[in-house]
Design a protein around this motif. Sequence first.
Motif, mmCIF file in Angstrom:
data_model
loop_
_atom_site.group_PDB
_atom_site.id
_atom_site.type_symbol
_atom_site.label_atom_id
_atom_site.label_comp_id
_atom_site.label_asym_id
_atom_site.label_seq_id
_atom_site.Cartn_x
_atom_site.Cartn_y
_atom_site.Cartn_z
ATOM 1 N N MET A 1 -1.867 -51.607 -19.777
ATOM 2 C CA MET A 1 -2.366 -50.423 -20.374
ATOM 3 C C MET A 1 -2.751 -49.214 -19.117
ATOM 4 N N GLN A 2 -2.986 -49.748 -18.219
ATOM 5 C CA GLN A 2 -3.334 -48.953 -17.073
ATOM 6 C C GLN A 2 -2.064 -48.536 -16.266
ATOM 7 N N ALA A 3 -1.287 -49.415 -16.334
ATOM 8 C CA ALA A 3 0.169 -49.210 -15.622
ATOM 9 C C ALA A 3 0.572 -47.847 -16.195
ATOM 10 N N TRP A 4 0.869 -48.181 -17.664
ATOM 11 C CA TRP A 4 1.309 -46.632 -18.129
ATOM 12 C C TRP A 4 0.512 -45.322 -17.968
ATOM 13 N N ILE A 5 -0.885 -45.533 -18.052
ATOM 14 C CA ILE A 5 -1.575 -44.327 -17.518
ATOM 15 C C ILE A 5 -1.170 -43.827 -16.233
ATOM 16 N N ASP A 6 -1.309 -44.850 -15.184
ATOM 17 C CA ASP A 6 -0.709 -44.556 -13.788
ATOM 18 C C ASP A 6 0.701 -43.859 -13.686
ATOM 19 N N PHE A 7 1.485 -44.412 -14.537
ATOM 20 C CA PHE A 7 2.895 -43.885 -14.539
ATOM 21 C C PHE A 7 2.947 -42.541 -15.020
ATOM 22 N N PHE A 8 2.373 -42.050 -15.955
ATOM 23 C CA PHE A 8 2.410 -40.799 -16.543
ATOM 24 C C PHE A 8 1.383 -39.699 -16.103
ATOM 25 N N THR A 9 0.422 -40.034 -15.230
ATOM 26 C CA THR A 9 -0.435 -39.245 -14.802
ATOM 27 C C THR A 9 -0.714 -39.026 -13.233
ATOM 28 N N THR A 10 -0.244 -40.129 -12.471
ATOM 29 C CA THR A 10 -0.239 -39.954 -10.884
ATOM 30 C C THR A 10 1.052 -39.214 -10.498
#
Length: 55
Positions: A1-10
């Motif tokens: 889940m953290q990977a998706w958050i990083d993908f769309f926010t960084t």
Amino acid sequence: MQAWIDFFTTDYGILSGVSIAAMLAGLGYFVWYVLKHVKEDTERHDRLLREAGKH
């Protein structure tokens, strides 16, 4: 889940998404271009065969 958050926010995640989209768009254009020219060449070849048979 953290990977998706990083993908769309960084910034590097968004740049990766833009790069993937650009590659897919380029691939789509390449496929469209090749198929268009294959169809044109096939139609030209068939027309030449029909014209050669009439003489």
